[in-house]
Write an enzyme that holds these catalytic residues in place. Structure first.
Site, mmCIF file in Angstrom:
data_model
loop_
_atom_site.group_PDB
_atom_site.id
_atom_site.type_symbol
_atom_site.label_atom_id
_atom_site.label_comp_id
_atom_site.label_asym_id
_atom_site.label_seq_id
_atom_site.Cartn_x
_atom_site.Cartn_y
_atom_site.Cartn_z
ATOM 1 N N CYS A 48 34.164 12.612 -18.926
ATOM 2 C CA CYS A 48 32.797 12.246 -19.301
ATOM 3 C C CYS A 48 32.155 11.310 -18.266
ATOM 4 C CB CYS A 48 32.763 11.605 -20.679
ATOM 5 S SG CYS A 48 33.742 10.112 -20.793
ATOM 6 N N GLU B 70 40.325 5.470 -17.980
ATOM 7 C CA GLU B 70 39.395 4.951 -16.974
ATOM 8 C C GLU B 70 39.963 3.769 -16.202
ATOM 9 O OE1 GLU B 70 35.691 3.900 -18.842
ATOM 10 O OE2 GLU B 70 36.660 2.899 -20.520
ATOM 11 N N ASP C 60 34.620 4.316 -14.144
ATOM 12 C CA ASP C 60 35.497 3.151 -14.079
ATOM 13 C C ASP C 60 36.798 3.465 -13.364
ATOM 14 O OD1 ASP C 60 34.170 0.889 -15.175
ATOM 15 O OD2 ASP C 60 34.123 1.959 -17.076
ATOM 16 N N HIS D 270 25.315 1.019 -14.749
ATOM 17 C CA HIS D 270 24.788 1.673 -15.948
ATOM 18 C C HIS D 270 23.293 1.891 -15.860
ATOM 19 C CE1 HIS D 270 28.804 0.895 -17.356
ATOM 20 N NE2 HIS D 270 28.591 1.959 -18.087
HETATM 21 C C1 PEP Z 1 33.177 6.020 -17.210
HETATM 22 O O1 PEP Z 1 33.633 4.915 -16.928
HETATM 23 O O2 PEP Z 1 33.322 7.030 -16.482
HETATM 24 C C2 PEP Z 1 32.385 6.195 -18.437
HETATM 25 C C3 PEP Z 1 32.003 7.384 -18.845
HETATM 26 O O3 PEP Z 1 32.023 5.082 -19.117
HETATM 27 P P1 PEP Z 1 30.866 4.072 -18.657
HETATM 28 O O4 PEP Z 1 30.155 4.680 -17.478
HETATM 29 O O5 PEP Z 1 29.982 3.885 -19.825
HETATM 30 O O6 PEP Z 1 31.629 2.850 -18.300
HETATM 31 MG MG MG Z 2 33.668 3.371 -18.439
#
Ligand code: PEP
Ligand code: MG
Length: 584
Positions: A509, A438, A462, A195
């Site tokens: 996303c 995910e 994920d 992140h």
């Molecule tokens: C993902 O896992 O692709 C996602 C958009 O969520 P995050 O990156 O916040 O886990």
């Molecule tokens: Mg995620």
């Protein structure tokens, strides 16, 4: 002489600036004054640290084999006895209340006093006992600073214009530094999809991870050149190299200005298919970038960042104020709020305290934690429902693994709605409930989820992590990171198909959605809704505008998913990404 390192470039951009080293592994014992009112809490903190240190020692003791040399056990027992010794623990408590100082300082003073007594005795045996005092005191100090020692505090240091070199950075650290205008990040560990990397990309801060031993070779204040694209780090770079990279910086700026001309063009392929481009946001400030890129709305709001860099959890009112502010700024555009996805590499102090998980990525994360801790979830749901009375809102649930979680959330939402209405609050109508796809189980059962949900959103970050069994924050397995792995692509394809069959919209996303190299492939697999960091959006639009012959693209994409020969795969991908002029 210039010193070169290589890491994994995770956020594009060139940084040329002095370094600031972050060393957090050492214990920092500083004197801090406390108020009289704080004394009780500080003594409690000290007592808890003793308990934690004792538990840790007992855990070590339990692992000692029965036939081990006796002195190992007696060594630990001595330490445990010391922690139980009133004479040892009482003095720091007294110091805290009499001198009004923090627990660390009180213990440090006590340790120094005892050691002095031993040293004055001039007895070689007793001199060795002073190591015991040090070990015990260090164990308690570590327990006192657990969680604290790895944390950057807002306003504590200046980060403006420096390249931060650290072992690792948490997303919470990144948020603090970003507000102060940091020039770049270099970390020794970390992965593409951590992140921190995602945040750096969305904030447009150059970042390189996996530069092993960076803090051994770089010193505070060294001039460093970093290229977040290639992962190159050069310390004390030659003037010619600086000039070359400054030129590249100018070229990148020019390319960005060119892309800005596409701002108002609709995202429609040359053959007439409209693609919906949404933005991912991490905080309300990101709305400005969303507007600059002219996104259709917010496809993913990561609300975890509301929970970071604070001791408590946000109140319903705080949630409500932030959501209302974003709704006002969006003026009727779509707003997808993802309910809080704490856990794994996104920890708040609250989860840090409560979670001592062996494997946090497989633990109490996202919807699991929320359903387990209504005190965390309900204020957020209440605030979302109230804010939805002020403008369109969708709810997106993270880390779903079974449909029971959807049903439980729906029930909770109904209860929350009823309670709010009874209290006389206005509540939004027609809120759509979506789920993140995910986890492989959710993708495989996407048709079942599509029956229960109003929309699906593929979280490739994920999905890749869990499908390929690679920890997204571990640079050692970064080489296995492959968004184009046939298993990942099959799961994506299955999800898109399930959405089509059940007439439920599917978006993506994860970071893959904003990667120019994959956009046509994803369009070929049937994806029409993309959500990405705002600063990727115009480059994505350029790819879309240059796309024609979607039918042909579909065939190519399908054959790409099933192709196992790596040369042929590369050739097909090249063909997918070739501009129309190159096709002939
Ligand atoms: C993902 O896992 O692709 C996602 C958009 O969520 P995050 O990156 O916040 O886990
Ligand atoms: Mg995620």
């Amino acid at each position: 002489m210039s010193l070169m390192f290589n890491g994994i470039g995770v956020s594009r951009g060139i940084g040329i600036a002095p370094t600031r080293l972050l060393i957090r592994d050492k214990l920092e014992i500083r004197e801090r004054s406390i108020t009289k009112a704080r004394v009780k809490a500080e003594i409690k903190r000290f007592d808890q640290a003793i308990e934690t240190a004792k538990k840790e020692l007992e855990a070590v003791s339990a692992t000692i084999p029965a036939d081990a040399a006796l002195d190992i056990t007696s060594f630990i027992e001595t330490h445990l006895l010391m922690m139980d010794d009133e004479a040892f623990v009482n003095q720091p408590r007294l110091t805290i209340s009499e001198q009004l100082v923090n627990a660390e300082w009180a213990l440090h003073q006590h340790r120094e006093a005892i050691i002095k007594v031993f040293e004055d005795m001039d007895d070689p045996y007793l001199a060795t006992r002073k190591n015991d005092i040090n070990h015990v005191a260090d164990a308690v100090l570590h327990a006192l600073q657990h969680g604290d020692k790895r944390r950057i505090k807002a306003g504590e240091q200046e980060w403006e214009g420096v390249i931060v070199v650290a072992d690792d950075l948490t997303p919470a650290d990144t948020v603090v530094m970003q507000t102060q205008g940091v020039a770049g990040f270099i970390t020794e560990t970390g992965g593409q999809l951590s992140h921190t990397a995602i945040l750096a990309r969305s904030l447009g801060i150059p970042a390189i991870v996996g530069v092993h031993s960076a803090r051994r070779y770089l010193r505070d204040g060294d001039m460093v050149l970093m290229d977040g694209n290639s992962g190159l780090v050069a310390a004390d770079p030659h003037e010619k190299t600086i000039a070359l990279y400054r030129k590249r910086q100018r070229e990148q700026k020019r390319a960005t200005r060119e892309l800005e001309k596409l701002r108002d063009a609709p995202a429609v392929t040359a053959c007439g298919t409209a693609i919906n481009l949404y933005a991912n946001i991490e905080n309300d400030d990101d709305i400005r970038a969303l507007r600059r890129a002219n996104a259709l709305g917010v496809g993913l709001y990561r609300t975890e960042f509301l929970y970071m860099n604070r001791e408590d959890i946000p109140t319903e009112e705080e949630h409500f104020q932030v959501y209302s502010k974003i709704i006002r700024a969006l003026k009727g555009s779509a707003f997808t709020i993802r309910t809080v996805d704490l856990g794994a590499d996104k920890q708040s102090r609250h989860t840090e305290k409560s979670a001592q998980e062996r494997n946090p990525a497989l633990g109490l994360r996202g919807i699991r934690r929320c359903l387990k801790e209504p005190a965390l979830f309900v204020p957020q749901l209440r605030a979302i429902l109230r804010a939805a009375a002020r403008g369109p809102v969708n709810i997106l649930l993270p880390m779903l693994t079974n449909v029971g979680e959807v049903r439980q959330t729906r029930e909770l939402l109904e209860q929350v709605r009823a309670a709010l209405l009874e209290e006389g609050h206005k509540v939004g109508e027609g809120i759509k409930l979506g789920g993140m796809i995910e986890v492989p189980s959710t993708a495989i059962a996407a048709d079942q989820f599509a029956r229960e949900l109003d929309f699906l959103s593929i979280g490739t970050n994920d999905l890749i992590q869990y499908t390929l069994a690679i920890d997204r924050i571990d640079d050692h397995v970064n080489y296995l990171y492959d968004p184009l792995h046939p298993a990942v692509l099959r799961l994506i394809k299955m999800t898109i198909q399930a959405g089509k069959d059940k007439k439920v919209p599917v978006s993506m996303c994860g970071e893959m959605a904003g990667d120019e190299r994959f956009i046509r492939l994803l369009m070929g697999l049937g994806l029409r809704d993309f959500s990405m960091p705002s600063n990727s959006l115009l480059a994505a639009k350029k790819v879309i505008l240059g796309t024609s012959k979607l039918r042909e693209l579909r065939k190519l994409s399908d054959s790409f998913v099933d192709e196992t020969n790596s040369e042929r795969r590369a050739a097909v991908l090249d063909k997918i990404n070739a501009s129309p002029a190159e096709e002939h």
